[in-house]
Design a protein around this motif. Structure first.
Motif, PDB file in Angstrom:
ATOM      1  N   LEU A   1     -10.781  -3.155   2.862  1.00 14.55           N
ATOM      2  CA  LEU A   1     -10.961  -2.101   1.866  1.00 14.55           C
ATOM      3  C   LEU A   1     -12.333  -2.205   1.212  1.00 14.55           C
ATOM      4  O   LEU A   1     -13.002  -1.193   0.964  1.00 14.55           O
ATOM      5  CB  LEU A   1      -9.859  -2.189   0.805  1.00 14.55           C
TER       6      LEU A   1
ATOM      7  N   VAL B   1      -7.006   1.412  -4.797  1.00 17.18           N
ATOM      8  CA  VAL B   1      -6.096   2.162  -3.921  1.00 17.18           C
ATOM      9  C   VAL B   1      -4.751   2.317  -4.620  1.00 17.18           C
ATOM     10  O   VAL B   1      -4.451   1.635  -5.606  1.00 17.18           O
ATOM     11  CB  VAL B   1      -5.892   1.460  -2.560  1.00 17.18           C
TER      12      VAL B   1
ATOM     13  N   SER C   1     -11.054   5.806   6.922  1.00 19.53           N
ATOM     14  CA  SER C   1     -12.400   5.273   6.673  1.00 19.53           C
ATOM     15  C   SER C   1     -13.389   6.384   6.335  1.00 19.53           C
ATOM     16  O   SER C   1     -13.527   7.353   7.098  1.00 19.53           O
ATOM     17  CB  SER C   1     -12.906   4.508   7.893  1.00 19.53           C
TER      18      SER C   1
ATOM     19  N   GLN D   1      -7.984   6.038  10.846  1.00 20.42           N
ATOM     20  CA  GLN D   1      -7.025   5.424   9.933  1.00 20.42           C
ATOM     21  C   GLN D   1      -7.127   3.907  10.057  1.00 20.42           C
ATOM     22  O   GLN D   1      -6.950   3.343  11.130  1.00 20.42           O
ATOM     23  CB  GLN D   1      -5.601   5.892  10.239  1.00 20.42           C
TER      24      GLN D   1
ATOM     25  N   GLU E   1      -0.416   4.463   0.310  1.00 18.97           N
ATOM     26  CA  GLU E   1      -1.135   5.574   0.938  1.00 18.97           C
ATOM     27  C   GLU E   1      -1.777   5.093   2.226  1.00 18.97           C
ATOM     28  O   GLU E   1      -2.031   3.899   2.409  1.00 18.97           O
ATOM     29  CB  GLU E   1      -2.217   6.111  -0.006  1.00 18.97           C
ATOM     30  N   ASP E   2      -2.025   6.037   3.150  1.00 20.15           N
ATOM     31  CA  ASP E   2      -2.806   5.723   4.338  1.00 20.15           C
ATOM     32  C   ASP E   2      -4.282   5.664   3.950  1.00 20.15           C
ATOM     33  O   ASP E   2      -4.753   6.462   3.132  1.00 20.15           O
ATOM     34  CB  ASP E   2      -2.601   6.784   5.417  1.00 20.15           C
ATOM     35  N   ILE E   3      -5.010   4.743   4.541  1.00 19.63           N
ATOM     36  CA  ILE E   3      -6.429   4.598   4.254  1.00 19.63           C
ATOM     37  C   ILE E   3      -7.243   5.103   5.451  1.00 19.63           C
ATOM     38  O   ILE E   3      -7.110   4.583   6.568  1.00 19.63           O
ATOM     39  CB  ILE E   3      -6.800   3.132   3.952  1.00 19.63           C
TER      40      ILE E   3
ATOM     41  N   LEU F   1     -14.376   1.005  -0.983  1.00 16.24           N
ATOM     42  CA  LEU F   1     -13.345   1.459  -1.912  1.00 16.24           C
ATOM     43  C   LEU F   1     -13.216   0.478  -3.074  1.00 16.24           C
ATOM     44  O   LEU F   1     -13.302  -0.736  -2.896  1.00 16.24           O
ATOM     45  CB  LEU F   1     -12.004   1.596  -1.194  1.00 16.24           C
TER      46      LEU F   1
ATOM     47  N   LEU G   1       0.826  -1.195   0.000  1.00 18.88           N
ATOM     48  CA  LEU G   1       0.000   0.000   0.000  1.00 18.88           C
ATOM     49  C   LEU G   1       0.868   1.256   0.000  1.00 18.88           C
ATOM     50  O   LEU G   1       1.820   1.372   0.779  1.00 18.88           O
ATOM     51  CB  LEU G   1      -0.917  -0.004   1.228  1.00 18.88           C
TER      52      LEU G   1
END
Length: 423
Positions: free
Chosen positions: A177, A185, A59, A161, A55-57, A182, A53
């Motif tokens: 995810l 990503v 919510s 996060q 990027e930070d995800i 989503l 990954l």
């Protein structure tokens, strides 16, 4: 700590050698400032498995997004002290409740179905008896208020996060995810790695050997080891021990990849041309280590042209040394470049007790191939087979490396050692 420039100068004089941990730290510093940098790409969920990954995800929703039943049963207001309720409706998963629950009433509810207004408990079917003639349900006393409900936001609240940049996307992460709604990503693109072997004596497996020739095993082992990180491999085959051929091969390899990996030709023999080629095409940060096996491991940077550059890693020629140095020195660097989280970069170690003594040499870090197992209250370990730098049989039997520090000359049975699991 000595700077990299000073270290290179001292090493060329043969006075200073670094341990594997020191080398990893030094090269991580260089890579942070000098690259290579890995590009990113947007991928759909179905293509994410094993990717890292980028990027930070955060919510965008609560999880769960609404209060719902965790079991099949009856939704009630448990504050009402009674055991028999009148059943007034049924709610299935995917439906919206059509009633407001009043005292003394119950709703048949399925797993995942939204909780009707007024309900605060779900009694499972096994603790209830339904009377079809009277449309009532009698509940036993074996339930608690608030039981069998998944409350909105109890797992994740909007704005939290959920996943951190650098995590490897496996089934739980990809499933998470999807629960957030989503569809794609950002992930790091696989690093590009060129791999080659050097030596007039090397032949491809399957070719006919003449006197003095051997099959090239290191290149194939390295391409297997590289699967430890997401990468695209460019196989440059076998390059003869010739200064001009080697310079051309390294320059071409650097144009096609972020990292160039070679095997053999890096020591001090008459036909070892890698060092001289690197001096013309870039720089060697170091070319020897305080380690056994694998002392001739080298690293540096190739820059054959202004618009092409690559990290260079030169492995020794002995097969076991290649695989040991890859695990303790190179894999952490590749993980850092690929985008792993910092805590996933350094090599995992565990403690174990020796089952037999080990003889070492002060002034270097020894790595013995070993096999560990759980034995009652602790983990125990013993070395496997002959420990020569060219011997692969002891690695085939091993499930770990036994690390012995540079200040140790011998270890007795029962002493504690650090292990690096091989997985």
């Amino acid at each position: 700590m000595t700077s990299m420039i000073e270290a290179t100068h001292c090493k060329q004089e043969g006075e200073v050698l670094y341990t594997p941990n020191e080398i990893v730290d030094l090269m991580l510093e260089r890579i942070a400032s000098q690259g290579p940098e890995v590009a990113v790409e947007q991928l759909e969920l179905k293509n994410l498995s094993g990717r890292i990954l980028a990027e930070d995800i955060i919510s965008p929703v609560d999880i769960p997004q609404f209060n719902h039943s965790a079991m099949d049963g009856y939704a009630i207001a448990s504050a009402v002290e009674q055991v028999t309720y009148r059943v007034i409706d049924k709610t299935l998963a995917g439906e919206s409740p059509t009633v407001k629950l009043l005292p003394g009433q119950a709703v048949v509810i399925m797993t995942g179905a939204p909780l009707p207004e007024g309900a605060d408990t779900v009694v499972v079917q096994e603790l209830a008896t339904f009377n079809a003639a009277e449309s009532t349900v009698t509940c036993s006393s074996g339930f608690r208020r608030g039981q069998n409900i998944r409350w909105q936001g109890e797992e994740i609240v909007t704005g939290k996060q959920v996943l951190h940049k650098g995590v490897v996307l496996n089934a739980p992460a990809i499933g998470q995810l999807a629960t957030l709604g989503l569809t794609s990503v950002l992930v790091f693109k696989p690093i590009k790695i060129s791999v080659l072997s050097t030596g007039f004596e090397l032949k491809e497996p399957g070719d006919i050997l003449t006197q003095g020739q051997i099959y090239d095993s290191n290149r194939y082992a390295l391409m297997s080891l590289l699967q430890a990180v997401p990468c695209d491999i460019v196989d440059f085959g076998i390059v003869p021990d010739d200064a001009e051929h080697l310079r051309d091969a390294l320059a071409s390899a650097a144009k096609h990849a972020d990292i160039v990996i070679s095997s053999a030709g890096i020591s001090t023999g008459e036909a070892d041309y890698v060092k001289s080629a690197m001096n013309k095409l870039g720089e060697l940060s170091f070319y020897r280590m305080k380690i056994r096996p694998g002392r001739p491991l080298s690293m540096g940077f190739l820059q054959p042209t202004n618009d092409s550059s690559a990290l260079f890693i030169g492995f020794p020629g002995n097969p076991a040394a290649v695989q040991v140095t890859f695990k303790v020195c190179v894999e952490p660097l590749l993980r850092a470049i690929a985008g792993y989280q910092p805590q996933q970069v350094k090599t995992e170690k565990i403690e174990a007790k020796l089952l037999s003594p080990l003889s070492c040499k002060k002034g270097r870090v020894d790595y013995f191939r070993g096999r560990y197992r759980q034995d009652r209250a602790c983990i125990v370990v013993d070395k496997t087979g002959f420990q020569g730098a060219a011997q692969l049989s002891s690695l085939i039997e091993a499930n770990c490396l036994i690390e012995v520090g540079e200040d140790v000359s011998s270890l007795d049975r029962g002493e504690w050692v650090d292990l690096i699991p091989l997985s």
